[in-house]
Design a protein around this motif. Structure first.
Motif, PDB file in Angstrom:
ATOM      1  N   THR A  61       0.825  -1.215  -0.063  1.00  0.00           N
ATOM      2  CA  THR A  61      -0.235   0.201   0.129  1.00  0.00           C
ATOM      3  C   THR A  61       1.019   1.336  -0.017  1.00  0.00           C
ATOM      4  O   THR A  61       1.987   1.278   0.549  1.00  0.00           O
ATOM      5  CB  THR A  61      -1.047   0.103   1.199  1.00  0.00           C
ATOM      6  N   ILE A  62       0.246   2.357  -0.567  1.00  0.00           N
ATOM      7  CA  ILE A  62       1.009   3.536  -0.476  1.00  0.00           C
ATOM      8  C   ILE A  62       0.706   4.288   0.995  1.00  0.00           C
ATOM      9  O   ILE A  62       1.340   5.531   1.142  1.00  0.00           O
ATOM     10  CB  ILE A  62       0.758   4.603  -1.652  1.00  0.00           C
ATOM     11  N   CYS A  63       0.027   3.480   1.655  1.00  0.00           N
ATOM     12  CA  CYS A  63      -0.434   4.223   3.003  1.00  0.00           C
ATOM     13  C   CYS A  63       0.670   3.575   4.085  1.00  0.00           C
ATOM     14  O   CYS A  63       0.092   3.787   5.431  1.00  0.00           O
ATOM     15  CB  CYS A  63      -1.729   3.682   3.629  1.00  0.00           C
ATOM     16  N   GLU A  64       1.634   2.886   3.753  1.00  0.00           N
ATOM     17  CA  GLU A  64       2.580   2.299   4.928  1.00  0.00           C
ATOM     18  C   GLU A  64       3.195   3.307   5.670  1.00  0.00           C
ATOM     19  O   GLU A  64       3.522   3.096   6.849  1.00  0.00           O
ATOM     20  CB  GLU A  64       3.766   1.512   4.040  1.00  0.00           C
ATOM     21  N   GLU A  65       3.653   4.696   5.012  1.00  0.00           N
ATOM     22  CA  GLU A  65       4.471   5.427   5.904  1.00  0.00           C
ATOM     23  C   GLU A  65       3.793   6.098   6.975  1.00  0.00           C
ATOM     24  O   GLU A  65       2.386   6.559   6.860  1.00  0.00           O
ATOM     25  CB  GLU A  65       5.126   6.417   5.344  1.00  0.00           C
ATOM     26  N   GLU A  66       3.992   6.462   8.179  1.00  0.00           N
ATOM     27  CA  GLU A  66       3.389   7.036   9.271  1.00  0.00           C
ATOM     28  C   GLU A  66       2.994   8.530   8.820  1.00  0.00           C
ATOM     29  O   GLU A  66       3.695   9.195   8.361  1.00  0.00           O
ATOM     30  CB  GLU A  66       4.265   7.204  10.745  1.00  0.00           C
ATOM     31  N   GLY A  67       1.749   8.729   9.043  1.00  0.00           N
ATOM     32  CA  GLY A  67       1.273  10.043   8.541  1.00  0.00           C
ATOM     33  C   GLY A  67       0.482  10.065   7.192  1.00  0.00           C
ATOM     34  O   GLY A  67      -0.025  11.160   6.644  1.00  0.00           O
ATOM     35  N   SER A  68       0.824   9.047   6.474  1.00  0.00           N
ATOM     36  CA  SER A  68      -0.106   8.793   5.127  1.00  0.00           C
ATOM     37  C   SER A  68      -1.607   8.979   5.406  1.00  0.00           C
ATOM     38  O   SER A  68      -1.954   8.317   6.522  1.00  0.00           O
ATOM     39  CB  SER A  68       0.517   7.476   4.495  1.00  0.00           C
ATOM     40  N   GLU A  69      -2.092   9.153   4.384  1.00  0.00           N
ATOM     41  CA  GLU A  69      -3.626   9.102   4.364  1.00  0.00           C
ATOM     42  C   GLU A  69      -3.874   7.818   4.189  1.00  0.00           C
ATOM     43  O   GLU A  69      -3.212   7.095   3.295  1.00  0.00           O
ATOM     44  CB  GLU A  69      -4.116  10.117   3.161  1.00  0.00           C
ATOM     45  N   VAL A  70      -4.956   7.206   4.827  1.00  0.00           N
ATOM     46  CA  VAL A  70      -5.430   5.830   4.868  1.00  0.00           C
ATOM     47  C   VAL A  70      -6.387   5.739   3.946  1.00  0.00           C
ATOM     48  O   VAL A  70      -7.517   6.351   3.761  1.00  0.00           O
ATOM     49  CB  VAL A  70      -6.082   5.535   6.227  1.00  0.00           C
ATOM     50  N   LEU A  71      -6.076   4.773   2.829  1.00  0.00           N
ATOM     51  CA  LEU A  71      -7.056   4.652   1.602  1.00  0.00           C
ATOM     52  C   LEU A  71      -7.774   3.151   1.698  1.00  0.00           C
ATOM     53  O   LEU A  71      -7.104   2.396   2.151  1.00  0.00           O
ATOM     54  CB  LEU A  71      -6.237   4.837   0.311  1.00  0.00           C
ATOM     55  N   HIS A  72      -8.855   3.425   1.167  1.00  0.00           N
ATOM     56  CA  HIS A  72      -9.711   2.086   1.227  1.00  0.00           C
ATOM     57  C   HIS A  72     -10.192   2.133  -0.134  1.00  0.00           C
ATOM     58  O   HIS A  72     -11.507   2.326  -0.299  1.00  0.00           O
ATOM     59  CB  HIS A  72     -10.708   1.960   2.412  1.00  0.00           C
ATOM     60  N   VAL A  73      -9.520   1.551  -1.100  1.00  0.00           N
ATOM     61  CA  VAL A  73     -10.001   1.692  -2.314  1.00  0.00           C
ATOM     62  C   VAL A  73     -10.846   0.424  -2.859  1.00  0.00           C
ATOM     63  O   VAL A  73     -10.434  -0.597  -2.160  1.00  0.00           O
ATOM     64  CB  VAL A  73      -8.626   1.742  -3.413  1.00  0.00           C
ATOM     65  N   ASP A  74     -11.864   0.498  -3.549  1.00  0.00           N
ATOM     66  CA  ASP A  74     -12.654  -0.452  -4.053  1.00  0.00           C
ATOM     67  C   ASP A  74     -11.762  -1.304  -5.053  1.00  0.00           C
ATOM     68  O   ASP A  74     -11.067  -0.842  -5.767  1.00  0.00           O
ATOM     69  CB  ASP A  74     -13.582   0.051  -4.866  1.00  0.00           C
ATOM     70  N   PHE A  75     -11.713  -2.804  -4.667  1.00  0.00           N
ATOM     71  CA  PHE A  75     -10.892  -3.750  -5.448  1.00  0.00           C
ATOM     72  C   PHE A  75     -11.449  -4.786  -5.747  1.00  0.00           C
ATOM     73  O   PHE A  75     -10.977  -5.755  -6.118  1.00  0.00           O
ATOM     74  CB  PHE A  75      -9.723  -3.987  -4.586  1.00  0.00           C
ATOM     75  N   GLY A  76     -13.094  -4.708  -5.868  1.00  0.00           N
ATOM     76  CA  GLY A  76     -13.725  -5.867  -6.264  1.00  0.00           C
ATOM     77  C   GLY A  76     -13.443  -6.362  -7.740  1.00  0.00           C
ATOM     78  O   GLY A  76     -13.368  -7.395  -7.963  1.00  0.00           O
ATOM     79  N   GLU A  77     -13.284  -5.469  -8.557  1.00  0.00           N
ATOM     80  CA  GLU A  77     -12.780  -5.714  -9.994  1.00  0.00           C
ATOM     81  C   GLU A  77     -11.481  -5.131 -10.122  1.00  0.00           C
ATOM     82  O   GLU A  77     -11.233  -3.971 -10.246  1.00  0.00           O
ATOM     83  CB  GLU A  77     -13.596  -5.067 -11.021  1.00  0.00           C
TER      84      GLU A  77
END
Length: 254
Positions: free
Chosen positions: A117-133
């Protein structure tokens, strides 16, 4: 810098695109570090294409050590918005024998320990992207339509199972993957596809079947050699230039 019409990531056996003209090389550093190697940008017809060898141009980076984030970020940094990933894979089910090209529409992730994920680093925005497709359907459709128009056999659909590597799988592991619904097995489909979604890139997979997975083919005791893999990839890739030109033509039409 011209707009990049299409970025291509090459897998095992696909380390360059000989058809590119006026090639320039870019050695980039991204916020995630350095990519696997230089990005080669050139012309295919009248369109601008970027190419990056996922494992490095000398195949020096194993699948679990690929900096997938940096590879995609480097392509995006150059202006790419569409990525066609070429993945060298093994075939599990009957439609996916050696030298087949496929454009899968689903995947299962069996990898572990990779930064996914690009959310790995502390302070990164937490993304919950749709990945069904997991693949961008509009880009998949361009690839499928281009293949049909060019007379290039291409299987529509299938489930890609991403394993850790770099070793190949056991027969029991492949049997489990078949039960899970996998048609193809490779080592680089994830986290690449998920990261592309997080970065907002259109992303599709062009799977090049290099061999039967362990126990899956008509000769269940067949030993897979690297030379067999490379020979099959070369044969299956013979019509890639026509296919890529067709994809680019459809992008222009859109």
């Amino acid at each position: 810098m011209d707009r990049i019409d299409l970025a291509i990531i090459g897998g095992t056996g696909v380390y360059r695109l000989a058809e590119l003209d006026d090639v320039r090389s870019f050695d980039l550093e991204t916020r995630f570090g350095a990519p696997s190697g230089p990005v080669r940008v050139g012309r295919l017809g009248d369109r601008s294409v970027a190419f990056l060898a996922r494992h490095g141009e000398g195949h020096s980076v194993p699948p679990h050590r690929v900096n997938y984030r940096a590879n995609l970020a480097a392509l995006q940094q150059l202006g790419a918005t569409r990525v066609l990933a070429m993945n060298t894979v093994g075939g599990i089910t009957e439609r996916f024998g050696p030298r087949v090209l496929a454009c899968p529409d689903q995947l299962i992730d069996y990898t572990w320990g990779r930064i996914s994920t690009i959310c790995e680093e502390e302070g990164s925005e937490v993304l919950h992207v749709d990945f069904g497709e997991p693949y961008t359907e509009s880009l998949r459709r361009m690839v499928l339509d281009a293949a049909k128009a060019a007379g290039v056999p291409l299987v529509d659909g299938g489930c890609y199972g991403a394993t850790q590597g770099p070793r190949l799988e056991t027969r029991a592991e492949i049997a489990r993957m078949r039960r899970d619904g996998c048609d193809l097995v490779g080592m680089t489909g994830m986290p690449e596809a998920g990261l592309a979604r997080e970065l907002g890139l259109d992303y599709a997979c062009l799977a090049i079947v290099a061999n039967w997975a362990a126990g899956a083919g008509p000769q269940v005791d067949e030993v897979i050699t690297l030379q067999d893999v490379l020979d099959n990839v070369e044969a299956a890739s013979a019509h890639l230039p026509e296919l890529l030109r067709g994809v680019l033509d459809r992008m222009n039409a859109g």
